[in-house]
Design an enzyme around this catalytic site. Structure first.
Site, mmCIF file in Angstrom:
data_model
loop_
_atom_site.group_PDB
_atom_site.id
_atom_site.type_symbol
_atom_site.label_atom_id
_atom_site.label_comp_id
_atom_site.label_asym_id
_atom_site.label_seq_id
_atom_site.Cartn_x
_atom_site.Cartn_y
_atom_site.Cartn_z
ATOM 1 N N THR A 17 -12.341 8.704 16.493
ATOM 2 C CA THR A 17 -13.668 9.306 16.337
ATOM 3 C C THR A 17 -14.409 8.694 15.151
ATOM 4 O O THR A 17 -15.632 8.777 15.093
ATOM 5 C CB THR A 17 -13.531 10.822 16.092
ATOM 6 O OG1 THR A 17 -12.530 10.999 15.085
ATOM 7 C CG2 THR A 17 -13.125 11.552 17.352
ATOM 8 N N SER A 106 -0.365 2.183 6.229
ATOM 9 C CA SER A 106 0.113 1.324 5.143
ATOM 10 C C SER A 106 -0.990 0.377 4.678
ATOM 11 O O SER A 106 -1.084 0.051 3.491
ATOM 12 C CB SER A 106 1.329 0.511 5.616
ATOM 13 O OG SER A 106 1.046 -0.138 6.840
ATOM 14 N N ASP A 152 -8.888 5.937 7.319
ATOM 15 C CA ASP A 152 -7.687 5.777 6.492
ATOM 16 C C ASP A 152 -8.050 5.618 5.016
ATOM 17 O O ASP A 152 -7.394 6.169 4.133
ATOM 18 C CB ASP A 152 -6.901 4.551 6.950
ATOM 19 C CG ASP A 152 -6.636 4.569 8.442
ATOM 20 O OD1 ASP A 152 -6.725 5.660 9.031
ATOM 21 O OD2 ASP A 152 -6.353 3.509 9.017
HETATM 22 C C1 GLA Z 1 -6.640 3.430 12.746
HETATM 23 C C2 GLA Z 1 -7.918 2.972 12.056
HETATM 24 C C3 GLA Z 1 -8.830 4.154 11.762
HETATM 25 C C4 GLA Z 1 -9.029 5.036 12.979
HETATM 26 C C5 GLA Z 1 -7.699 5.353 13.659
HETATM 27 C C6 GLA Z 1 -7.880 6.079 14.970
HETATM 28 O O1 GLA Z 1 -5.864 4.185 11.873
HETATM 29 O O2 GLA Z 1 -7.613 2.302 10.862
HETATM 30 O O3 GLA Z 1 -10.064 3.676 11.263
HETATM 31 O O4 GLA Z 1 -9.936 4.453 13.875
HETATM 32 O O5 GLA Z 1 -6.953 4.177 13.907
HETATM 33 O O6 GLA Z 1 -8.370 7.342 14.752
#
Ligand code: GLA
Length: 339
Positions: A17, A106, A152
């Site tokens: 999302t 990570s 993240d």
């Molecule tokens: C990875 C990406 C995030 C996000 C998720 C899915 O972790 O780094 O930016 O898009 O996938 O929610």
């Protein structure tokens, strides 16, 4: 010696999302990446990846492209310098305990820890952490080649100890959300299938979302009208349906947690996983096996976390049910910091 630590994250709900202007509910975990740094006068960055016994060296003023973990370090130095931070020569060493490619982020932990360490080496003030998250995301997009969103990096840099955070990616507003778990436990179980966002299905899904936005004439999929989205050609209709229903599940999860209704929280994890599997088609057999194992052990809900196509599964266990031995308990910890 300067030491900085940045955590990995678990995303409770709200997957795929972030780059669609939607909602997510992550928290930082206690696993992460630690970077040690000290300034050097020769203008070069000398860096050691301790866990794998590899090194790299490049001029701080002009990092060139590289592959693998070197792209993260070179990209972070280059992006910090492009933002006006005079990163000097430095000796860096890093190690981590977030399993690589496990969906626990990570990569963002490495980027965020490098940023905090290099800012300190440069004697620069820490910029606004949302801006720092965007800088880390540029490293990932432009240097590593993974078109990941901001989930993240914001989770690692802006999480709150003991709480989850609800992020609205349309505005970047962040609100703390309590996690009243009581005797319930959240665990992750690695599926055993590693993923790579730079060359996996992740970038393909991003391209599909861009195509859906173009067809609907919206800036991001979260702004799409559900009826119009349902008329898109397959599989774009399913991709859009996942995003729209997942956004609704994030706010349903906030409501369930606010009411301390943990069975409802478990059901939402299951619904999120079904949508990721069937509508977003981001699951793989090893992930399905991990979900089934967790459910057999008595999980109230289980779903893949992170970008999918491998990685870890998150599950919520009620009091009295024993999680599989290989599962790891996860709880919300503090954000990235100097140690
Ligand atoms: C990875 C990406 C995030 C996000 C998720 C899915 O972790 O780094 O930016 O898009 O996938 O929610």
């Amino acid at each position: 010696m300067i030491t900085a630590f940045a955590p990995g994250r678990v995303n409770l709900i709200g997957e795929h999302t972030d780059y669609n202007g939607g909602l997510a509910l992550p928290f930082a975990i206690d696993l992460g990446v630690t970077v040690e740094a000290e300034p050097l006068s020769d203008g070069w960055i000398h860096v050691e990846a301790r866990d794998i016994g590899e090194t790299d060296a490049f001029p701080a003023a002009a990092p060139e492209r590289a592959d693998g973990w070197r792209a993260f370090v070179r990209g972070t130095v280059a992006e910090l310098r492009a933002s006006g931070v005079a990163v000097p020569g430095a000796r860096l060493a890093f190690s981590g305990d977030v399993p690589l490619g496990s969906g626990l982020s990570s990569s963002a932990a490495l980027e965020a820890a490098l940023c905090l360490a290099l800012l300190a080496v440069a004697g620069a003030d820490e910029p606004d952490r949302t801006e720092l998250a965007k800088l880390c995301s540029r490293v990932e997009n432009d240097w590593v080649g993974a078109e990941t969103g901001l989930l993240d990096q914001l989770a690692s840099l802006r999480s709150r100890d003991g709480e989850a955070i609800r992020i609205d990616f349309a505005t970047l507003a962040i609100d703390p959300v309590p996690l009243p778990l009581g005797e319930w436990r959240l665990v992750t179980l690695e599926s055993g299938a590693e993923h790579s966002h730079a060359d996996g299905g992740y970038n393909e899904r991003r391209a599909e979302c861009r195509a859906a936005c173009a067809a609907l004439g919206v800036e991001h999929l979260s702004a799409a009208d559900p009826d119009a989205a349902a008329e898109l050609p397959a599989p774009l209709d399913r991709r859009a349906r996942h995003v729209l229903t997942e956004n609704a599940r994030v706010d349903a999860m906030v409501a369930a947690l606010t009411a301390a209704d943990l069975p409802a929280a478990g059901a939402l994890l299951d619904a999120s996983h079904a949508s990721l599997r069937d509508d977003y088609e981001a699951s793989v057999p090893a992930v399905e096996d991990a979900v089934a194992e967790l459910k057999r052990a008595g999980a109230a809900g289980a779903r893949m976390v992170g970008g999918g196509f491998g990685g870890s599964v998150l599950a919520l266990f009620p009091p009295g049910a024993a999680a599989p031995a290989a599962a790891r308990a996860v709880a919300p910890g503090p954000p990235a910091r100097r140690l």
